[in-house]
Write an enzyme that holds these catalytic residues in place. Structure first.
Site, PDB file in Angstrom:
ATOM      1  CG  HIS A  26      -1.784  -1.212   1.327  1.00 22.05           C
ATOM      2  ND1 HIS A  26      -1.305  -2.451   1.698  1.00 22.05           N
ATOM      3  CD2 HIS A  26      -3.115  -1.370   1.100  1.00 22.05           C
ATOM      4  CE1 HIS A  26      -2.298  -3.323   1.697  1.00 22.05           C
ATOM      5  NE2 HIS A  26      -3.405  -2.702   1.337  1.00 22.05           N
TER       6      HIS A  26
ATOM      7  CG  HIS B 169      -5.990   1.539  -0.567  1.00 21.95           C
ATOM      8  ND1 HIS B 169      -6.126   2.031   0.706  1.00 21.95           N
ATOM      9  CD2 HIS B 169      -6.054   0.185  -0.448  1.00 21.95           C
ATOM     10  CE1 HIS B 169      -6.270   1.012   1.553  1.00 21.95           C
ATOM     11  NE2 HIS B 169      -6.237  -0.110   0.874  1.00 21.95           N
TER      12      HIS B 169
ATOM     13  CD  GLU C 164     -20.062  -5.715  25.463  1.00 26.29           C
ATOM     14  OE1 GLU C 164     -20.116  -5.042  24.400  1.00 26.29           O
ATOM     15  OE2 GLU C 164     -21.000  -5.733  26.286  1.00 26.29           O
TER      16      GLU C 164
ATOM     17  CG  HIS D  85     -28.033 -13.202  27.945  1.00 21.88           C
ATOM     18  ND1 HIS D  85     -28.789 -12.669  26.936  1.00 21.88           N
ATOM     19  CD2 HIS D  85     -27.663 -12.163  28.736  1.00 21.88           C
ATOM     20  CE1 HIS D  85     -28.881 -11.359  27.111  1.00 21.88           C
ATOM     21  NE2 HIS D  85     -28.208 -11.025  28.199  1.00 21.88           N
TER      22      HIS D  85
END
Ligand SMILES: Cc1ncc(C[n+]2csc(CCOP(=O)(O)OP(=O)(O)O)c2C)c(N)n1
Ligand SMILES: [Mg+2]
Length: 662
Positions: free
Chosen positions: A27, A258, A402, A464
């Site tokens: 890149h 890129h 999280e 859960h």
């Protein structure tokens, strides 16, 4: 005459395009666009000494836009780090070269963190900035006084984890964190207009950041902007307006630069444009000499720091925090106490009990939770919150972030001097998974306290209740997953996680478990990964292999089988990875490699059976859950899925009968 900053920057541009050209992969656009900004940072602000890449009080630099890896390789080479050499750069992206496709912390000192998965670099930098402020509060300016700089692209700022990281950094007022945004309006698909219309700067302002803007192609202006950012007490976003692939006259400003080699013609045209008439990989003497001299800027500062460390009276403690294994003297008396007075507790509670001992003995720990403190049992009594007002605190309220928490913990662990642990529900490791993977890849000592580890969490139901999570985490290389069966195994798991050179997951129950380790062992049995908890009384016909809450069930089932004359071993397997690493004789003793007709091997775990063939053999019996869970009280859920001593014993005898095993 000293070369201009632009000429210094052009060395980065040339090396980037040459290396990508040689590899025909990589890149060039990002390093070419940000070369001036990086030059300003490395020659005028960043505190570092190539002679000691591990100097604890160095500034941290994170190339969050890791695809632009040639930017950091060029900088490390030019400023005089031992590696990469110019030969390493010529072998960019080749097998065995430290100049990997994306920067890897384990390949090159000077690469602080592994980047490439966009967004995580910024989020790890937040953790580094937290660690710096905390250690500063503990040891004072004379030993800890540094900054965390980041170069981030549009992609880094689009990723969801960036929102978590920016929110957390603003809340904790991490003024030593400075992000340089490579605002080039281009991503792989083309213009950022295709996919983004939010006001990125306003978002940072809303989160309590300081922001400013500059011409990213003018090192002087970038340097002034960095100066302003340093002076502001808030975390800073510097919007650097740049042009991707700057210097490649026909391709700059387009996505074509890129992620592909520019091509021989364009490289030749860029050489003319940049006034760089040397062959590939050659840096003019005056430019290299100047870079090297600038690389030595930090040597005096490091020498002064070393003197301060000598005089501080805290040298041994400080050095130990960065280098030594944590104190383990808490383990034996604590486990002796549990043997003397066995306790029926959930392993999440047992973890908290162990932590009470650990957090006193090991001052480097920094705990936290993603808004489940009371459920994860991660906060011990004496821990004060780490806040913008009190960085001395050792407990972080991460909020419902999280992924941001896990990434920040990676940054803290790799910063050094602290040992982060943090909790959420095991099922939400999915939310943190990309950072958990980077903990493993980077060998970051992060301890994941993942509670509510099965259908045993009960009423919250299938959303859960983890099913595939344990096995999927075990599938990660360089990750240790512990699922302890009682308070003793929990303490042993903690000791191993703290002593580890890499990450660990502790999978802990919500529900109470009876003690299974009631006799002193004289060693950390969990270190073996699996061990024989009960030996067959009758002639051995069955080995029950269980983990965590199912060990108790296995013991009950074994009793029932023995009463029918079926000799049964019970093996507790708190950590499959550790068992796999044991010597062959040990593994052979615990799980003899004989046919399942002679000795039937049975796995019992309240999760997917996927992968348990590894220990049962293809013709063994695997008792698990290969569907999603149920919303019901824990005991009903266990009954429903057959995790009771009676049901397990019945399944084993039925299986033996069906297969004609005597
Ligand atoms: C999480 C993640 N998703 C996707 C990619 C693949 N990828 C690498 S660079 C990139 C575009 C990034 O754009 P930007 O940050 O603006 O970099 P620039 O093109 O300006 O160098 C993408 C999608 C990645 N590395 N990480
Ligand atoms: Mg971009």
């Amino acid at each position: 005459m000293q070369p201009t900053q632009r000429r210094l920057a052009n060395a980065i541009r040339a090396l980037a395009m040459d290396a990508v050209e040689a590899a025909n992969s990589g890149h060039p656009g990002m390093p070419m666009g940000m070369a001036d900004a990086a030059t300003a940072l490395f020659t005028q602000h960043l505190k570092f000494d190539p002679a000691d890449p591990h100097w604890p009080d160095r500034d941290r630099f994170v190339l969050s836009a890791g695809h632009g890896s040639m930017l950091i390789y060029a900088l490390l080479y030019l400023t005089g780090y031992a590696r990469p050499t110019i030969e390493d750069i010529k072998r960019f992206r080749q097998l065995g070269s430290p100049t990997a496709g994306h920067p890897e912390n384990f390949e090159l000192p000077g690469v602080e963190v592994t980047t490439g998965p966009l967004g995580q670099g910024v989020a790890m930098a937040v953790g580094m900035a937290i660690a710096e402020r905390h250690l500063n509060a503990v040891y004072g300016d004379e030993l800890v006084d540094h900054r965390t700089f980041v170069i981030a692209g549009d992609g880094d700022l689009m990723e969801g984890v960036n929102h978590e990281a920016v929110g957390l950094a603003g809340h904790l007022r991490l003024g030593r964190l400075i992000v340089l945004w490579d605002d080039n309006n281009i991503t792989i698909d083309g213009s950022t207009d295709l996919s983004r219309s939010e006001d990125v700067v306003a978002r940072h302002v809303a989160a309590g950041w300081h922001t400013n803007e500059c011409d990213g192609l003018d090192a002087g202006k970038v340097s002034r902007a960095i100066g302003e950012a340093l002076a502001d007490p808030r975390p800073s976003l510097i919007r650097c307006k740049t042009i991707i692939g700057y210097g490649a006259p026909n391709k700059q400003g387009t996505a074509a630069t890129h992620g592909a080699a520019l091509g021989a013609d364009e490289v030749a045209a860029a050489r003319v444009e940049l006034g760089w008439d040397l062959p590939a990989f050659e840096v003019p003497n005056d430019v290299l000499t100047t870079w090297r001299a600038l690389g030595e800027r930090g040597a005096a500062e490091r020498a002064n720091w070393l003197e301060r460390l000598e005089r501080s009276g805290k040298k041994a403690e400080f050095v130990a925090r960065f280098d030594a294994k944590p104190d383990e003297s808490w383990l034996k008396p604590y486990v002796d106490g549990l043997i003397a007075k066995p306790q029926t507790v959930a392993t999440r509670k047992a973890s908290e009990m162990a932590l009470e001992a650990i957090n006193t003995a090991v001052p480097a720990t920094i705990g936290g939770s993603a808004d489940l403190t009371g459920s994860n049992n991660t906060k011990t009594k004496a821990l004060e919150p780490l806040t913008a007002e009190n960085y001395r605190g050792r407990y972080i309220y991460y909020g419902i972030r999280e992924f941001g928490m896990a990434a920040a913990m990676n940054g803290m662990a790799l910063h050094g001097g602290v040992i982060p642990y943090g909790g959420t529900f095991l099922v939400f490791t999915d939310y943190a998974r990309p950072a958990i993977r980077l903990s493993a890849l980077q060998n970051a000592r992060v301890i994941y306290v993942m509670t509510h580890d099965s259908i045993g969490l009960g009423e919250d139901g299938p959303t859960h209740q983890p099913i595939e999570h344990l096995q999927s985490l075990r599938a990660m290389p360089q990750m240790q997953v512990y699922r302890p069966a009682d308070a003793v195994e929990t303490a042993e798991s903690w000791a191993l996680a703290l002593a580890s050179d890499g990450p660990s997951v502790l999978a802990l129950t919500r529900q109470n478990l009876k003690p299974v380790r009631t006799e002193a062992a004289g060693e950390n049995l969990t270190a073996r990964g699996a061990y024989r908890l009960k030996t067959a009384a009758n002639a051995r016909k069955v080995i029950l292999i269980a983990t965590g809450s199912e060990v108790e069930v296995a013991l009950g089932a074994a009793d029932r089988l023995e009463r029918q004359g079926i000799g049964t071993d019970v093996v507790s397997m708190p950590c499959t990875e550790r068992f796999d690493a044991q010597p062959a004789e040990y593994r052979e003793d615990i799980l003899p490699d004989v046919s399942n007709r002679e000795i039937l091997r049975v796995s019992i775990e309240a999760g997917t059976t996927y992968g348990w063939e590894r220990y049962t053999g293809l013709h063994g019996l695997r008792i698990g859950i290969d569907r999603y869970g149920v919303s019901a009280p824990a005991t009903d859920a266990f009954e429903h899925f057959g995790f009771t001593p009676d049901k397990v014993a019945e399944r084993v005898t039925a299986f033996m009968k069906e297969r004609g095993i005597q």
